[in-house]
Write a protein that holds these residues in place. Structure first.
Motif, PDB file in Angstrom:
ATOM      1  N   ALA A  39      28.008  41.795  36.666  1.00  0.00           N
ATOM      2  CA  ALA A  39      28.583  41.832  38.001  1.00  0.00           C
ATOM      3  C   ALA A  39      27.729  41.500  39.061  1.00  0.00           C
ATOM      4  O   ALA A  39      26.615  41.909  39.092  1.00  0.00           O
ATOM      5  N   VAL A  40      28.297  40.773  39.913  1.00  0.00           N
ATOM      6  CA  VAL A  40      27.485  40.666  41.540  1.00  0.00           C
ATOM      7  C   VAL A  40      28.472  40.677  42.676  1.00  0.00           C
ATOM      8  O   VAL A  40      29.535  40.193  42.646  1.00  0.00           O
ATOM      9  N   VAL A  63      34.881  38.714  47.126  1.00  0.00           N
ATOM     10  CA  VAL A  63      34.035  39.887  47.384  1.00  0.00           C
ATOM     11  C   VAL A  63      32.922  40.437  46.053  1.00  0.00           C
ATOM     12  O   VAL A  63      31.836  40.648  46.373  1.00  0.00           O
ATOM     13  N   GLY A  64      33.393  40.104  45.027  1.00  0.00           N
ATOM     14  CA  GLY A  64      32.680  40.176  43.747  1.00  0.00           C
ATOM     15  C   GLY A  64      32.951  39.144  42.897  1.00  0.00           C
ATOM     16  O   GLY A  64      34.262  38.840  42.622  1.00  0.00           O
ATOM     17  N   LEU A  65      32.085  39.105  41.874  1.00  0.00           N
ATOM     18  CA  LEU A  65      32.372  38.246  40.567  1.00  0.00           C
ATOM     19  C   LEU A  65      31.857  39.089  39.260  1.00  0.00           C
ATOM     20  O   LEU A  65      30.792  39.713  39.523  1.00  0.00           O
ATOM     21  N   ASP A 124      31.803  46.327  47.624  1.00  0.00           N
ATOM     22  CA  ASP A 124      30.898  46.291  46.599  1.00  0.00           C
ATOM     23  C   ASP A 124      31.463  46.049  45.367  1.00  0.00           C
ATOM     24  O   ASP A 124      32.442  47.104  45.083  1.00  0.00           O
ATOM     25  N   VAL A 125      30.854  45.369  44.360  1.00  0.00           N
ATOM     26  CA  VAL A 125      31.404  45.357  42.891  1.00  0.00           C
ATOM     27  C   VAL A 125      30.342  45.437  42.128  1.00  0.00           C
ATOM     28  O   VAL A 125      29.311  44.911  42.004  1.00  0.00           O
ATOM     29  N   LYS A 151      33.717  48.630  38.548  1.00  0.00           N
ATOM     30  CA  LYS A 151      33.852  49.639  39.862  1.00  0.00           C
ATOM     31  C   LYS A 151      33.679  48.965  40.820  1.00  0.00           C
ATOM     32  O   LYS A 151      32.887  47.917  41.512  1.00  0.00           O
ATOM     33  N   ILE A 152      34.552  49.091  41.896  1.00  0.00           N
ATOM     34  CA  ILE A 152      34.864  48.434  43.149  1.00  0.00           C
ATOM     35  C   ILE A 152      34.727  49.722  44.042  1.00  0.00           C
ATOM     36  O   ILE A 152      35.542  50.678  44.162  1.00  0.00           O
ATOM     37  N   THR A 153      34.022  49.434  45.147  1.00  0.00           N
ATOM     38  CA  THR A 153      33.614  50.537  46.255  1.00  0.00           C
ATOM     39  C   THR A 153      34.464  49.614  47.616  1.00  0.00           C
ATOM     40  O   THR A 153      33.719  48.617  47.679  1.00  0.00           O
ATOM     41  N   CYS A 154      35.091  50.634  48.229  1.00  0.00           N
ATOM     42  CA  CYS A 154      35.676  50.110  49.340  1.00  0.00           C
ATOM     43  C   CYS A 154      34.828  50.449  50.825  1.00  0.00           C
ATOM     44  O   CYS A 154      33.864  51.149  50.669  1.00  0.00           O
TER      45      CYS A 154
END
Length: 234
Positions: free
Chosen positions: A111-112, A165-167, A209-210, A218-221
């Motif tokens: 993931a990025v 936000v992320g991939l 963040d991913v 995991k996804i952080t807010c």
């Protein structure tokens, strides 16, 4: 009137004059096995010349030898031709090792996090395939696919609704995380013909963040809250 001369009697074809007793005895002393019948026929004058078939039988072993030699030579030529073609095919065919190396590598689960200021820098390489998010002139963000050999030649896969936000890539499936108005969503996409993105989750908050930990996305807010999504059963 003088009598006209009588025509001489012609001996039937194949019949010879009989031999006398002395000649027959002489020949009998030197007879070989199998010639008794021939001597009897000669003694009575009824011996006939050998048939053409008999003479041909006398030459049959030599003819068979020549035929065997000819067949053997033909088989040798065919075998040599097959071997030459096999050798030439092996020399001209691509190296098997090159074929193996040219195949795409297995997809890597990773993931990025996407930087909104530089979307082109965030990408995921799976073997020789690269997945990234690009911004187009119409203002739409799209997930694209390209090759490591030609990064500027890409194919658009699907649009992202919101701000990316992320991939992430897990077991060949692409996951895109994007912020919406007061929430964020996760879309899944299988890179195959006819595939469409499917939203599999939506949570409140603003994702920043991913990351990928095993099968856990995991996804952080921005407020520090974290959300985990198990991708194994998706």
């Amino acid at each position: 009137m003088a009598d006209s001369p009588r025509p001489a009697r012609r001996r039937p074809t194949g019949v010879h004059a009989p031999i006398n007793a002395a000649e027959a005895a002489k020949r009998a002393a030197h007879v070989r096995p199998g010639e008794e019948d021939a001597l009897r026929a000669a003694a009575t004058g009824t011996r006939r010349p050998r048939a053409a078939g008999t003479r041909a039988q006398g030459r049959s072993p030599r003819a068979l030898t020549f035929a065997a030699v000819g067949i053997g030579a033909a088989l040798a030529l065919v075998l040599a031709f097959v071997l030459i073609r096999a050798i030439m095919g092996a020399l001209l065919a691509p190296d098997a090792r090159d074929a193996v190396e040219s195949m795409p590598l297995a997809a890597e689960n990773q993931a990025v996090t996407i930087d909104a200021d530089d979307l082109g820098s965030a990408s995921i390489a799976c073997g020789r395939t690269v997945y990234a998010v690009r911004s187009f002139d119409d203002g739409v963000m799209r997930v694209v696919r390209s090759s490591t050999d030609a990064p500027d030649s890409f194919v658009s896969l699907f649009d992202i609704l919101g701000t990316p936000v992320g991939l992430a890539v897990y077991n060949g499936t692409i996951y895109a995380v994007a912020n919406l108005d007061g929430s964020y969503s996760v879309c899944a996409y299988v890179d195959a013909d006819g595939s469409v993105p499917v939203q599999i989750a939506e949570e409140s908050g603003t994702a920043s963040d991913v990351a990928l930990d095993g099968s856990q996305l995991k996804i952080t807010c921005t407020d520090g809250k974290a959300f985990e999504l198990d991708l194994e059963n998706r």
